[in-house]
Design an enzyme around this catalytic site. Structure first.
Site, PDB file in Angstrom:
ATOM      1  N   SER A  57      -6.205   9.550   2.964  1.00 57.46           N
ATOM      2  CA  SER A  57      -5.279   8.637   2.291  1.00 57.46           C
ATOM      3  C   SER A  57      -5.620   8.457   0.818  1.00 57.46           C
ATOM      4  O   SER A  57      -4.785   7.991   0.030  1.00 57.46           O
ATOM      5  CB  SER A  57      -5.283   7.275   2.985  1.00 57.46           C
ATOM      6  OG  SER A  57      -4.803   7.369   4.306  1.00 57.46           O
ATOM      7  N   GLY A 236      -2.049   8.148   5.789  1.00 54.27           N
ATOM      8  CA  GLY A 236      -1.889   9.279   4.886  1.00 54.27           C
ATOM      9  C   GLY A 236      -1.531   8.821   3.482  1.00 54.27           C
ATOM     10  O   GLY A 236      -1.239   7.644   3.249  1.00 54.27           O
ATOM     11  N   GLY A 238       0.526   9.029  -0.420  1.00 61.47           N
ATOM     12  CA  GLY A 238       1.842   9.270  -0.989  1.00 61.47           C
ATOM     13  C   GLY A 238       2.798   8.105  -0.845  1.00 61.47           C
ATOM     14  O   GLY A 238       2.477   7.041  -0.320  1.00 61.47           O
ATOM     15  N   CYS A 264      -0.814   2.443   9.169  1.00 54.30           N
ATOM     16  CA  CYS A 264      -0.843   2.654   7.731  1.00 54.30           C
ATOM     17  C   CYS A 264       0.422   3.381   7.258  1.00 54.30           C
ATOM     18  O   CYS A 264       1.496   2.801   7.271  1.00 54.30           O
ATOM     19  CB  CYS A 264      -2.125   3.381   7.345  1.00 54.30           C
ATOM     20  SG  CYS A 264      -2.525   3.267   5.581  1.00 54.30           S
ATOM     21  N   PHE A 265       0.338   4.633   6.855  1.00 54.93           N
ATOM     22  CA  PHE A 265       1.522   5.379   6.448  1.00 54.93           C
ATOM     23  C   PHE A 265       2.527   5.432   7.594  1.00 54.93           C
ATOM     24  O   PHE A 265       3.744   5.386   7.373  1.00 54.93           O
ATOM     25  CB  PHE A 265       1.111   6.793   6.020  1.00 54.93           C
ATOM     26  CG  PHE A 265       2.092   7.460   5.087  1.00 54.93           C
ATOM     27  CD1 PHE A 265       2.562   6.830   3.957  1.00 54.93           C
ATOM     28  CD2 PHE A 265       2.543   8.748   5.350  1.00 54.93           C
ATOM     29  CE1 PHE A 265       3.459   7.452   3.090  1.00 54.93           C
ATOM     30  CE2 PHE A 265       3.429   9.386   4.502  1.00 54.93           C
ATOM     31  CZ  PHE A 265       3.894   8.737   3.365  1.00 54.93           C
ATOM     32  N   GLN A 268       4.675   2.415   7.438  1.00 56.29           N
ATOM     33  CA  GLN A 268       5.692   2.483   6.393  1.00 56.29           C
ATOM     34  C   GLN A 268       6.846   3.398   6.802  1.00 56.29           C
ATOM     35  O   GLN A 268       8.021   3.078   6.567  1.00 56.29           O
ATOM     36  CB  GLN A 268       5.052   2.959   5.089  1.00 56.29           C
ATOM     37  CG  GLN A 268       3.993   2.010   4.546  1.00 56.29           C
ATOM     38  CD  GLN A 268       3.054   2.674   3.553  1.00 56.29           C
ATOM     39  OE1 GLN A 268       3.363   3.724   2.995  1.00 56.29           O
ATOM     40  NE2 GLN A 268       1.898   2.069   3.325  1.00 56.29           N
ATOM     41  N   ASN A 306      -6.218   0.545   3.533  1.00 58.05           N
ATOM     42  CA  ASN A 306      -6.152   1.503   2.436  1.00 58.05           C
ATOM     43  C   ASN A 306      -4.693   1.848   2.206  1.00 58.05           C
ATOM     44  O   ASN A 306      -4.177   2.815   2.737  1.00 58.05           O
ATOM     45  CB  ASN A 306      -6.955   2.770   2.746  1.00 58.05           C
ATOM     46  CG  ASN A 306      -6.808   3.814   1.661  1.00 58.05           C
ATOM     47  OD1 ASN A 306      -6.307   3.531   0.578  1.00 58.05           O
ATOM     48  ND2 ASN A 306      -7.221   5.039   1.931  1.00 58.05           N
ATOM     49  N   GLY A 308      -1.222   1.431  -0.804  1.00 60.42           N
ATOM     50  CA  GLY A 308      -0.660   0.975  -2.061  1.00 60.42           C
ATOM     51  C   GLY A 308       0.832   0.711  -1.979  1.00 60.42           C
ATOM     52  O   GLY A 308       1.438   0.293  -2.965  1.00 60.42           O
ATOM     53  N   PHE A 309       1.431   0.979  -0.793  1.00 57.11           N
ATOM     54  CA  PHE A 309       2.847   0.711  -0.558  1.00 57.11           C
ATOM     55  C   PHE A 309       2.978  -0.213   0.646  1.00 57.11           C
ATOM     56  O   PHE A 309       2.067  -0.301   1.481  1.00 57.11           O
ATOM     57  CB  PHE A 309       3.616   2.010  -0.298  1.00 57.11           C
ATOM     58  CG  PHE A 309       3.714   2.919  -1.494  1.00 57.11           C
ATOM     59  CD1 PHE A 309       4.818   2.893  -2.325  1.00 57.11           C
ATOM     60  CD2 PHE A 309       2.683   3.811  -1.787  1.00 57.11           C
ATOM     61  CE1 PHE A 309       4.907   3.739  -3.427  1.00 57.11           C
ATOM     62  CE2 PHE A 309       2.759   4.657  -2.888  1.00 57.11           C
ATOM     63  CZ  PHE A 309       3.880   4.613  -3.712  1.00 57.11           C
ATOM     64  N   HIS A 359      -6.094  -0.226   9.587  1.00 53.97           N
ATOM     65  CA  HIS A 359      -6.763   0.854  10.298  1.00 53.97           C
ATOM     66  C   HIS A 359      -7.548   0.314  11.495  1.00 53.97           C
ATOM     67  O   HIS A 359      -8.724  -0.036  11.365  1.00 53.97           O
ATOM     68  CB  HIS A 359      -7.719   1.593   9.354  1.00 53.97           C
ATOM     69  CG  HIS A 359      -7.042   2.413   8.306  1.00 53.97           C
ATOM     70  ND1 HIS A 359      -7.208   3.772   8.194  1.00 53.97           N
ATOM     71  CD2 HIS A 359      -6.172   2.072   7.328  1.00 53.97           C
ATOM     72  CE1 HIS A 359      -6.479   4.235   7.192  1.00 53.97           C
ATOM     73  NE2 HIS A 359      -5.846   3.200   6.645  1.00 53.97           N
ATOM     74  N   GLU A 361      -8.815   1.881  13.929  1.00 56.27           N
ATOM     75  CA  GLU A 361      -9.929   2.730  14.388  1.00 56.27           C
ATOM     76  C   GLU A 361     -11.256   2.267  13.811  1.00 56.27           C
ATOM     77  O   GLU A 361     -12.324   2.604  14.328  1.00 56.27           O
ATOM     78  CB  GLU A 361      -9.665   4.193  14.025  1.00 56.27           C
ATOM     79  CG  GLU A 361      -9.952   4.591  12.595  1.00 56.27           C
ATOM     80  CD  GLU A 361      -8.924   4.078  11.606  1.00 56.27           C
ATOM     81  OE1 GLU A 361      -9.221   4.083  10.398  1.00 56.27           O
ATOM     82  OE2 GLU A 361      -7.829   3.679  12.036  1.00 56.27           O
TER      83      GLU A 361
END
Length: 384
Positions: A57, A236, A238, A264-265, A268, A306, A308-309, A359, A361
């Site tokens: 990430s 991940g 982006g 996480c990703f 989103q 972790n 940023g979006f 996260h 995990e």
């Protein structure tokens, strides 16, 4: 390997760090010599730097560690979260002179050199962190070869921003692989690798799940071919708004009634598949000490983040979607950012899918959210 990186002892010498707004810091080389660029972000974790470095990430990001003393436990061969270091650059204040752990195989500085990661040490990371909190995450360059900050600044400003970046294909596994369950097999899960951490399929395997890890470019036919009891989307890098293919696959899986879990990703992308928007946070959440409330239980967890979006979904009401009724299941207690979603077959009906922004995990720690893997098992067993 970051651009222009070349192996070197990393000391002595001088290094400079230049932010895209012109703020400049002078320090010493740490890791490889050369020059690198990325998005400057900060991580508030006191431990777990090896897991941070190998988290995909962080691809295309220069990580500033807020803890002042880094590297004291060295680097081992057991705590890697992926096949390589992914950070574009590394910033620390006070690097350890020598590692002091029985598990250590080499120093952190040696590992950064071996993998060509350009870093800088000896700067005021508190001042840098405060600057990023006030101004937001921004592009940055680190160089051990350039002495003119203005020249480096020009190159920093020519770099692509994180907003609009579709990066999953750059970090995903090139080929599918299988993580076998520990003991008796209970379920089969198709896991789309958007930048997956090794501990995630391990946590599933502990619960009797056979995990088929698939490239991010996989189709719905690839997913259904493993005859999954559930679909998982990983963390991940982006911008989720730039990630089109993976959202399309998720929409098809929801249409097919495949139980879903994302982190996480994956949270989103779940949000966007349900019709919500996403937006870029000012400086994001990165560390292992973020308080989150699970609104389904009222429990407050300390969690590892972790990102940023974030997902733009209403906190005060459920939302009708083409796949069922969606609602916010988790919320950050620091800033009310959406930290989880759930999808039900009608309001109050059975659960069809869920996701969290953090996260569970927990590598490295904390362990408050491991129960979410049990919730995934309950979902696949149709017990929730």
């Amino acid at each position: 390997m970051p651009p222009h990186a070349a192996a070197s002892p990393g000391r002595p010498g001088t290094a400079i760090l230049v932010l895209e707004d012109g703020r400049t810091f002078h320090g010493e080389p740490y890791g490889a010599e050369g020059e690198t660029f990325g998005e400057a972000v900060f991580n508030t974790g006191m431990t777990g730097y090896q897991e941070t470095l190998t988290d995909p990430s962080y691809h295309r990001q220069v990580v500033v560690m807020t803890a002042p003393h880094i590297g004291n436990t060295g680097v081992n061969d057991e705590d890697l979260e992926s096949r390589r270091i992914w950070v574009a650059g590394y910033v620390v204040r006070d690097p350890a002179r020598r590692p002091s752990s029985w598990r250590s195989r080499r120093s952190l500085d040696e590992e950064l050199v071996a993998q060509g990661v350009v870093g800088i040490s000896g700067i005021d990371t508190r001042a840098l962190t405060r600057h990023l909190r006030e101004r937001g995450a921004m592009r940055v360059g680190i160089s051990t070869t350039e002495t003119d900050p203005e020249a480096l600044l020009e190159r920093v400003r020519s770099q692509p921003p994180m907003k609009g970046a579709d990066l999953a294909a750059e970090v995903t596994t090139p080929e599918p692989y299988v993580v076998r369950p520990h003991g008796e097999k209970r379920f089969t899960v198709a896991a789309l690798d958007l930048g997956i951490k090794a501990m995630t399929p391990h946590r599933m395997a502990e619960r009797g799940i056979e995990v088929h890890v698939l490239p991010s470019t996989s189709t719905i036919e690839d997913v259904l071919a493993v005859e999954p009891d559930g679909l998982f989307y990983s963390n991940g890098p982006g911008d989720p708004a730039a990630t089109v293919h993976e959202i399309g696959v998720l929409e098809q899986a929801l249409d097919a009634g495949v139980p879903y879990f994302g982190i996480c990703f994956g949270n989103q992308l779940f949000g966007r598949a349900l019709g919500f928007g996403t937006y870029k946070l000012g400086y994001g959440h990165r560390g292992i000490n973020q308080p989150v409330m699970d609104r389904t239980t009222g429990k407050v967890e300390v969690t590892a983040h972790n990102h940023g979006f974030a997902v733009d979904a209403p906190l005060d009401r459920p939302t009708d979607t083409p796949y069922g009724v969606a609602s916010v299941s988790h919320v950050c207690l620091n800033d009310d950012v959406v930290e989880g979603l759930e999808l039900r077959d009608g309001e109050g009906g059975p659960l069809k899918g869920f996701s969290v922004q953090y996260h569970p995990e927990a590598a490295a720690g904390p362990h408050d959210a491991r129960y979410l893997f049990d919730r995934f098992c309950q979902l696949m067993a149709k017990e929730v």
